[in-house]
Design a protein around this motif. Sequence first.
Motif, PDB file in Angstrom:
ATOM      1  N   ASN A  10       0.833  -1.145  -0.109  1.00 28.41           N
ATOM      2  CA  ASN A  10      -0.226   0.074  -0.117  1.00 28.41           C
ATOM      3  C   ASN A  10       0.918   1.196  -0.156  1.00 28.41           C
ATOM      4  O   ASN A  10       2.136   1.204  -0.129  1.00 28.41           O
ATOM      5  CB  ASN A  10      -0.865  -0.166   1.184  1.00 28.41           C
ATOM      6  N   ARG A  33      -6.531  -5.323   5.786  1.00 29.57           N
ATOM      7  CA  ARG A  33      -7.516  -4.914   4.652  1.00 29.57           C
ATOM      8  C   ARG A  33      -8.507  -5.851   4.469  1.00 29.57           C
ATOM      9  O   ARG A  33      -9.581  -5.388   3.907  1.00 29.57           O
ATOM     10  CB  ARG A  33      -6.714  -4.531   3.427  1.00 29.57           C
ATOM     11  N   GLY A  50      -9.860   7.458   6.513  1.00 25.09           N
ATOM     12  CA  GLY A  50      -9.650   5.958   6.706  1.00 25.09           C
ATOM     13  C   GLY A  50      -8.968   5.458   5.582  1.00 25.09           C
ATOM     14  O   GLY A  50      -8.964   4.392   4.737  1.00 25.09           O
ATOM     15  N   PRO A  53      -1.282   5.362   4.351  1.00 25.69           N
ATOM     16  CA  PRO A  53      -0.623   4.971   5.626  1.00 25.69           C
ATOM     17  C   PRO A  53      -0.880   5.862   6.760  1.00 25.69           C
ATOM     18  O   PRO A  53      -1.460   7.013   6.677  1.00 25.69           O
ATOM     19  CB  PRO A  53       0.885   5.044   5.385  1.00 25.69           C
ATOM     20  N   GLU A  64      -1.481  11.187   4.956  1.00 26.13           N
ATOM     21  CA  GLU A  64      -1.124  11.567   3.880  1.00 26.13           C
ATOM     22  C   GLU A  64       0.392  11.329   3.430  1.00 26.13           C
ATOM     23  O   GLU A  64       1.207  11.949   3.778  1.00 26.13           O
ATOM     24  CB  GLU A  64      -1.404  12.925   3.485  1.00 26.13           C
ATOM     25  N   THR A  65       0.719  10.345   2.278  1.00 32.16           N
ATOM     26  CA  THR A  65       1.934   9.950   2.032  1.00 32.16           C
ATOM     27  C   THR A  65       2.754  11.166   1.658  1.00 32.16           C
ATOM     28  O   THR A  65       3.832  11.091   2.400  1.00 32.16           O
ATOM     29  CB  THR A  65       1.847   9.111   0.704  1.00 32.16           C
ATOM     30  N   SER A 105       1.245  13.442  -5.828  1.00 33.94           N
ATOM     31  CA  SER A 105       0.030  12.880  -4.727  1.00 33.94           C
ATOM     32  C   SER A 105      -1.189  13.304  -5.296  1.00 33.94           C
ATOM     33  O   SER A 105      -2.050  12.583  -5.276  1.00 33.94           O
ATOM     34  CB  SER A 105       0.335  13.912  -3.480  1.00 33.94           C
ATOM     35  N   ARG A 113      -5.833   5.750  -8.309  1.00 35.61           N
ATOM     36  CA  ARG A 113      -6.799   5.208  -7.489  1.00 35.61           C
ATOM     37  C   ARG A 113      -8.192   5.060  -8.205  1.00 35.61           C
ATOM     38  O   ARG A 113      -8.874   4.118  -7.783  1.00 35.61           O
ATOM     39  CB  ARG A 113      -6.967   6.256  -6.194  1.00 35.61           C
ATOM     40  N   TYR A 167       8.635   7.790  -4.427  1.00 38.77           N
ATOM     41  CA  TYR A 167       7.126   7.739  -4.503  1.00 38.77           C
ATOM     42  C   TYR A 167       6.876   7.091  -6.099  1.00 38.77           C
ATOM     43  O   TYR A 167       6.225   6.433  -6.309  1.00 38.77           O
ATOM     44  CB  TYR A 167       6.713   9.252  -4.433  1.00 38.77           C
TER      45      TYR A 167
HETATM   46  N1  LIG Z   1      -4.033  10.722  -0.191  1.00 36.12           N
HETATM   47  C1  LIG Z   1      -3.710   9.328   0.215  1.00 36.12           C
HETATM   48  C2  LIG Z   1      -4.210   8.050  -0.405  1.00 36.12           C
HETATM   49  C3  LIG Z   1      -3.733   7.120   0.370  1.00 36.12           C
HETATM   50  C4  LIG Z   1      -4.419   5.677  -0.304  1.00 36.12           C
HETATM   51  O1  LIG Z   1      -5.109   5.789  -1.397  1.00 36.12           O
HETATM   52  N2  LIG Z   1      -4.348   4.537   0.508  1.00 36.12           N
HETATM   53  C5  LIG Z   1      -4.853   3.352   0.062  1.00 36.12           C
HETATM   54  C6  LIG Z   1      -3.966   2.267  -0.004  1.00 36.12           C
HETATM   55  S1  LIG Z   1      -2.680   2.349  -1.262  1.00 36.12           S
HETATM   56  C7  LIG Z   1      -6.127   2.758   0.959  1.00 36.12           C
HETATM   57  O2  LIG Z   1      -6.079   3.166   2.228  1.00 36.12           O
HETATM   58  N3  LIG Z   1      -6.996   2.239   0.202  1.00 36.12           N
HETATM   59  C8  LIG Z   1      -8.010   1.648   1.131  1.00 36.12           C
HETATM   60  C9  LIG Z   1      -9.200   2.328   0.943  1.00 36.12           C
HETATM   61  O3  LIG Z   1      -9.480   3.292  -0.115  1.00 36.12           O
HETATM   62  O4  LIG Z   1     -10.358   2.162   1.797  1.00 36.12           O
HETATM   63  C10 LIG Z   1      -2.077   9.529   0.432  1.00 36.12           C
HETATM   64  O5  LIG Z   1      -1.603   9.983  -0.229  1.00 36.12           O
HETATM   65  O6  LIG Z   1      -1.744   8.940   1.650  1.00 36.12           O
END
Ligand SMILES: N[C@@H](CCC(=O)N[C@@H](CS)C(=O)NCC(=O)O)C(=O)O
Length: 234
Positions: A10, A33, A50, A53, A64-65, A105, A113, A167
């Motif tokens: 992830n 997950r 939610g 990381p 927020e990564t 980002s 996504r 990244y």
């Molecule tokens: N904008 C967030 C996006 C993080 C993200 O998309 N995380 C995904 C895993 S890579 C996640 O938590 N997905 C689970 C979900 O959408 O419920 C970041 O940059 O941290």
Amino acid sequence: MYTLHYAPDNASLVVRLALEELGLTYRTELVDRSIRQQKSAAFLRLNPAGLIPVLETPQGPLSETAAILLWLTETHGAPPSGRPLAPPPGDPARGPVLKWLFWLSNSLHADLRIVFYPQQYVGPDIDAMEALHAGVTRRLAGHYTLLEALVGQPWFGGADPTILDLYAAVTMRWAALYAPMGAWFTAADYPGLKALVQRLETRPSVQAAIRAEGLGATPFSAPKPCQPPEGTAL
Ligand SMILES: N[C@@H](CCC(=O)N[C@@H](CS)C(=O)NCC(=O)O)C(=O)O
């Protein structure tokens, strides 16, 4: 001591790589997950969005990564054996690095996504998902063409990795592996980026992540689905 709330492969992987590059001590906490633990009350207290990381720090939980990457580089400066993962304030390279970090980002990662979770955007209708997939993957091909043109800048694709390298490499892995509507990306189409990730793959940080998350020998240049010792990627 930091705690990285992670799931294998992830976005937490990008943060893990930065922690490793910086030589920092951290522990990990699996977010399962398979039971949507990222939406549990306990996790939502750490990140109300939610999403994985989360990095727990002495100053509280960060999500927020890109924000975590920036915070880590600002908090810790240069790693033991190299230059900082991002130029510090005052460095003329800082502006471009911030620009591309935010772009990674809010454009590249955000568009990926949509490809990974098309039903979240248009519902379960297959035709609608296929149309969305066609449009977004065209956009993403353009994004990777932009990134390819950046290789060779002092802060992208050099001997000392930056947060942009880390990244971008992880997004290339995801783009090649997670294609629910059909394959559309291969690193071979982007020779500069492919060389960048092959160089990264020799680094101890990546080797540590390979072991921790079961990523296989060539996690970015020729990725295989992960075989994690714990948890699931999706
Ligand atoms: N904008 C967030 C996006 C993080 C993200 O998309 N995380 C995904 C895993 S890579 C996640 O938590 N997905 C689970 C979900 O959408 O419920 C970041 O940059 O941290």
